[in-house]
Design a protein around this motif. Structure first.
Motif, PDB file in Angstrom:
ATOM      1  N   ARG A   7       1.038  -1.113   0.380  1.00  0.00           N
ATOM      2  CA  ARG A   7       0.240  -0.094  -0.351  1.00  0.00           C
ATOM      3  C   ARG A   7       1.092   0.981  -0.013  1.00  0.00           C
ATOM      4  O   ARG A   7       1.589   1.478   0.511  1.00  0.00           O
ATOM      5  CB  ARG A   7      -0.956   0.089   0.812  1.00  0.00           C
ATOM      6  N   LYS A  65      -5.471  -0.701  -7.759  1.00  0.00           N
ATOM      7  CA  LYS A  65      -6.165  -0.019  -7.005  1.00  0.00           C
ATOM      8  C   LYS A  65      -5.855   1.253  -6.627  1.00  0.00           C
ATOM      9  O   LYS A  65      -4.796   1.737  -6.516  1.00  0.00           O
ATOM     10  CB  LYS A  65      -6.640  -0.573  -5.247  1.00  0.00           C
ATOM     11  N   MET A  89      -2.406   3.476  -3.563  1.00  0.00           N
ATOM     12  CA  MET A  89      -2.740   2.433  -4.411  1.00  0.00           C
ATOM     13  C   MET A  89      -2.173   1.455  -4.008  1.00  0.00           C
ATOM     14  O   MET A  89      -1.642   1.002  -2.678  1.00  0.00           O
ATOM     15  CB  MET A  89      -1.502   2.675  -5.282  1.00  0.00           C
ATOM     16  N   GLU A  90      -2.798   0.301  -4.518  1.00  0.00           N
ATOM     17  CA  GLU A  90      -2.286  -1.033  -3.533  1.00  0.00           C
ATOM     18  C   GLU A  90      -2.113  -2.313  -4.605  1.00  0.00           C
ATOM     19  O   GLU A  90      -2.695  -1.778  -6.175  1.00  0.00           O
ATOM     20  CB  GLU A  90      -3.513  -1.597  -2.772  1.00  0.00           C
ATOM     21  N   ASN A 129      -6.757   5.396  -5.841  1.00  0.00           N
ATOM     22  CA  ASN A 129      -7.282   6.514  -5.188  1.00  0.00           C
ATOM     23  C   ASN A 129      -7.127   7.775  -5.253  1.00  0.00           C
ATOM     24  O   ASN A 129      -6.066   8.170  -4.106  1.00  0.00           O
ATOM     25  CB  ASN A 129      -8.149   5.835  -3.357  1.00  0.00           C
TER      26      ASN A 129
END
Length: 389
Positions: free
Chosen positions: A186, A236, A252-253, A238
């Motif tokens: 992450r 991912k 982000m992941e 955002n």
């Protein structure tokens, strides 16, 4: 005992319990109903059990004599946040959750084996520890069993996983590495918000994040040998709160897949350094948080040989696949194999006459050929009798 005959006689039970699990899937570490049902079945078979964590179940089955030997059999039990698209009589009744990776089949096979072994205790000595593990899909569940001592005194660990890419009636038993090590990361990017018309007065966390997404791919193409399997994937991202403001924060992941501890350590370091350097270049900062999901899954050659002989007895010679392609997916059954010799068998569940059984895992249309469940249960039983008989 005639393992093949006993497994065939248990088919209706195995299919029934698998379908029940399939209708009532539960997400990782939320498998409360599943755990309760497993315990109820173990009670019927006279097998003592305990909880490991909130939803893990450990059953202990004793043979006719105590010869000091211990075998560990493992099945995972959690489902995925996927909407099922396959219309069938056992379709998921839990909206947005589905057994799209075959864990319902794994649990059913192990319960079928528990039933058979409980009815044939004179066929083996020692103890069989039955591990029903939660949380595999998020890299959890295995370590608590290890910490609880499930491997203490054990000679072998054995598990299985459905394989859509292998035909029903075959079993993959590949010595050496089968699956990659899996890490989760992450990245939090901190910037400074401002109006889009004055970008020089802010620090654009969204722009920094996008540069990180692009740059880490270069770690694979330009910092890694082209002959070494490495994946860095970001699924991912955002950022921002409105269309006309520079984003003050982005997150982000992603995941990495590697096949050695050396490359695992190197890639971790490179991803962290890349994120932090790019953030600093554009005036921001980046925090990188890593979570260990699973070690590389490496099968013991001798255990594979032992299990292959069981497959020969169940299905006849020529049904063992030893050269299945390396998968960069992971499975934390590897955590058990770090400490004890073991094998993870890939149970062929594909059938060209049943199109949904040929669909890849983690897909809403996924299914398995239920005839293969008999082989799965027989494999658990046959390996137990071979080791402890």
């Amino acid at each position: 005992m005639d393992v093949k005959k006993a497994a065939a006689a248990t088919k209706d039970y195995i299919v029934s319990i698998r379908r029940e699990f399939h209708r009532h899937p539960e997400l990782s570490l939320q498998e409360f109903r599943t755990a309760q049902r497993i315990e109820e079945e173990l009670d019927k078979f006279g097998i003592p059990h305990t909880r490991v964590g909130e939803t893990g179940v450990l059953g202990t089955l004793k043979g006719a004599k105590d010869n000091g030997k211990v075998l560990v059999l493992r099945a995972d039990i959690d489902a995925l946040p996927i909407e099922e698209t396959h219309e069938c009589v056992y379709r998921s009744e839990n909206a947005g959750v589905m057994h799209a990776c075959g864990h319902d089949a794994h649990a059913a096979c192990l319960l079928g084996a528990a039933k058979i072994l409980s009815e044939n205790r004179d066929a083996f000595s020692g103890k069989v520890r039955l591990v029903f593990q939660p949380g595999e899909e998020i890299g959890k569940g295995a370590k608590p069993f290890v910490a609880a001592g499930v491997l203490d005194g054990a000679e072998r660990v054995f598990g299985l996983h459905t394989a859509y890419d292998l035909e029903a009636g075959t079993v993959g038993l590949k010595p050496g590495i089968n699956n990659a090590a899996v890490d989760h990361f992450r990245i939090r990017v901190h910037g400074k918000s401002t109006h889009v018309s004055t970008p020089h007065l802010g620090v654009d966390a969204l722009y920094i994040a996008s540069q990180i997404v692009v740059a880490v791919q270069g770690l694979v193409t330009r910092r890694t040998s082209p002959t070494e399997p490495v994946i860095i994937g970001i699924g991912k991202l955002n950022a921002g709160t409105t269309y006309n403001a520079v984003a003050a924060f982005a997150e982000m992941e992603g995941t990495t897949r590697t096949i050695s501890q050396e490359s695992r350590d190197r890639v971790r370091s490179q991803v962290s350094e890349t994120a932090q350097s790019i953030a600093a270049l554009y005036g921001g900062t980046a925090e990188v948080e890593w979570t260990d999901f699973a070690a590389a899954l490496v099968n013991d050659p001798q255990v594979c040989e032992e299990a292959a002989r069981v497959v020969d007895e169940l299905l006849g010679e020529g049904h063992v696949v030893t050269d299945r392609e390396l998968s960069l997916s992971g499975d934390n059954f590897a955590e058990f194999e770090l400490y004890k010799p073991g094998a993870y068998a890939y149970l062929g569940t594909g059938n060209p006459d049943l199109p949904h059984t040929m669909i890849t895992n983690h897909n809403g249309g996924f299914d398995v050929d239920e005839d293969a469940l008999v082989t799965g249960a027989g494999l658990y039983v046959g390996y137990t009798v071979a080791r402890l008989g």
